[in-house]
Design a protein around this motif. Structure first.
Motif, mmCIF file in Angstrom:
data_model
loop_
_atom_site.group_PDB
_atom_site.id
_atom_site.type_symbol
_atom_site.label_atom_id
_atom_site.label_comp_id
_atom_site.label_asym_id
_atom_site.label_seq_id
_atom_site.Cartn_x
_atom_site.Cartn_y
_atom_site.Cartn_z
ATOM 1 N N UNK A 1 0.859 -1.191 0.000
ATOM 2 C CA UNK A 1 0.000 0.000 0.000
ATOM 3 C C UNK A 1 0.888 1.232 0.000
ATOM 4 N N UNK B 1 0.810 5.459 -1.665
ATOM 5 C CA UNK B 1 -0.018 6.440 -2.368
ATOM 6 C C UNK B 1 0.786 7.275 -3.367
ATOM 7 N N UNK B 2 2.096 7.035 -3.424
ATOM 8 C CA UNK B 2 2.898 7.819 -4.381
ATOM 9 C C UNK B 2 3.678 6.906 -5.311
ATOM 10 N N UNK C 1 -0.896 12.805 -2.761
ATOM 11 C CA UNK C 1 0.438 12.338 -2.379
ATOM 12 C C UNK C 1 1.472 12.406 -3.512
ATOM 13 N N UNK D 1 5.361 13.646 0.969
ATOM 14 C CA UNK D 1 5.111 12.224 0.740
ATOM 15 C C UNK D 1 6.285 11.374 1.227
ATOM 16 N N UNK D 2 5.963 10.320 1.934
ATOM 17 C CA UNK D 2 7.007 9.453 2.481
ATOM 18 C C UNK D 2 7.403 9.832 3.890
ATOM 19 N N UNK E 1 -0.435 10.089 5.685
ATOM 20 C CA UNK E 1 -0.195 9.048 4.694
ATOM 21 C C UNK E 1 0.239 7.740 5.372
ATOM 22 N N UNK F 1 -2.557 6.000 6.913
ATOM 23 C CA UNK F 1 -3.346 5.296 5.896
ATOM 24 C C UNK F 1 -2.732 3.938 5.583
ATOM 25 N N UNK F 2 -1.411 3.918 5.446
ATOM 26 C CA UNK F 2 -0.716 2.648 5.186
ATOM 27 C C UNK F 2 -0.941 1.684 6.354
ATOM 28 N N UNK G 1 8.921 6.897 6.253
ATOM 29 C CA UNK G 1 7.965 5.789 6.331
ATOM 30 C C UNK G 1 8.073 4.807 5.168
#
Lengths: 179, 240
Positions: A176, A178-179, B96, B102-103, B108, B111-112, B218
């Protein structure tokens, strides 16, 4: 002998990046060809979706044609899968949602830097743009979603093989993204 | 020593500790976004919701008590937390792939952690103002989740640069300066208030995309692992 699985794929308001990532399953495409046929898909040249087992949709919904194709997919596919950021939340194309559509068209075709022969395209062949870009779940019921920009080939393969086997696809941990 | 049970495990606590503090001190992560060990709890994101003796409570505000039975790790709570996270995603503009956070973003990463694969709800696509007036700090309100960590941090620093204004869906992050612009405020890049944002709403300029994909916060570690590693040592003396 098991009946062959029929798969349709399409890219709506997307960049075909998810399809490129799907191509990255490499030689596993041959294994897939053993058990599955492609219906409407950029991989072939079928123009209309017939009855399918699995429909894979990349991209969000930005114009009237996207809506039509998406509804066709929903009508004909037993399982519909949203693939990639754009199908799931509108993605990069949805960045235009903060601007007025008229302003976008004006800047792109009339007032923008480097525009020659300024004219907003109005050919009746062109699909009408929607006021906003939408994720596909706002238009049709979606059964599964595979996030990522794009999702990795391994993630796509994991979900696809699970669906073909009739199993519930499970995404977790590093699959999973998102990028 | 006084104890309560968390997911069937006995957890020691000191008087005055909240459930989230005692859990983290014992090395157990309870999901959260608006809570930070250095500041008083805000209790707004509700991601730390746990069941205390059968009732839903916020672990960041609820005090520990002898013999309490707390459930945090259950399918029900995981589903509820996933829905809350999806609401946070659709309420703002969280894209994202084009976000420099991001990361390294807690929303985010959460969510993961919660197995979120879609938005579930219709997107709001709100129109919010971006403030690029500060030479070192960018304020992108599209990504604000109203956790008030910047508000609390700036208050603790004696500057009171940030505040939430408006109510409900009209809530927005505002800046205390003569013009209302960040560039005219007392905020400096070294301030904790400029660095504490868990999402990409307040970001330092000239730091974007410095860490390659694969080595970001992350990419290899879950938010639970990062929290235990980085937030646990920040708990008050004797907690950790």
């Amino acid at each position: 002998m098991k009946p062959r699985v029929r798969i349709a794929t399409t890219s709506l308001a997307g960049c075909f990046g998810c399809h490129m990532s799907f191509m990255d399953i490499d030689e596993r495409l041959l294994a897939l060809a053993e058990i599955a046929d492609f219906d409407r898909s950029p991989l072939g040249d079928v123009k209309r979706c017939e009855r399918c087992d699995i429909g894979i949709v990349e991209g969000g919904v930005c114009n009237a044609e996207n809506v039509e194709v998406l509804r066709e997919f929903r009508r004909h596919c037993k399982i519909l899968v949203a693939v990639g950021a754009c199908a799931i939340n509108g993605g990069i194309p949805a960045l235009r949602n903060r601007y007025d559509l008229g302003d976008c068209l004006e800047e792109a075709f009339l007032t923008g830097i480097g525009v020659t022969d300024p004219k907003i395209p109005g050919d009746p062949e062109l699909p009408l743009l929607l006021d906003k870009v939408h994720p596909i779940h706002e238009v049709v019921k979606v059964d599964y979603a595979i996030p990522g920009c794009p999702p990795s080939a391994d993630t796509l393969w994991t979900v696809l093989t699970a669906l073909i086997a009739g199993d519930e696809p499970q995404l977790s941990g590093e699959s999973i993204r998102y990028d | 020593m006084t104890r309560f049970t968390l997911d069937g495990r006995e957890i020691p606590f000191r008087p005055g500790q909240t459930i989230i503090e005692a859990a983290l001190a014992a090395g157990i992560y309870i999901p959260h976004l608006c809570w930070h060990p250095r500041f008083p709890p805000h209790g707004s994101c509700k991601l730390c919701t746990v069941k205390v003796n059968g009732r839903l409570c916020s672990a960041c505000t609820f005090p520990t008590a002898e013999g309490q039975e707390v459930v945090s790790d259950s399918d029900e709570l995981r589903r509820l937390r996933r829905r809350l996270t999806q609401m946070l995603f659709v309420e703002g503009n969280h894209f994202c792939p084009s976000c420099e956070k991001s990361g390294q973003c807690e929303l985010q990463a959460l969510g993961y952690y919660l197995g979120m694969t879609d938005s579930h709800y219709p997107h709001f696509y709100p129109r919010r103002d971006i403030d690029a007036s500060h030479p070192e700090v960018l304020l992108d309100r599209d990504r604000c989740i109203f956790c008030e960590l910047c508000v609390r941090a700036s208050r603790a620093e004696g500057k009171n640069v940030f505040e939430l204004a408006g109510r409900g869906i009209h809530t927005r992050l505002v800046v205390d300066s003569p013009t209302g612009r960040l560039g005219d405020s007392a905020l400096e890049a070294g301030d904790l208030a400029a660095r504490i944002c868990p999402v990409g709403a307040i970001v330092l300029r000239d730091t974007a995309f410095r860490v390659p994909i694969g080595r970001r916060k992350y990419d290899r570690r879950t938010i639970a692992e990062v929290s235990i590693e980085e937030e646990r040592p920040l708990l008050g003396e004797g907690n950790g």
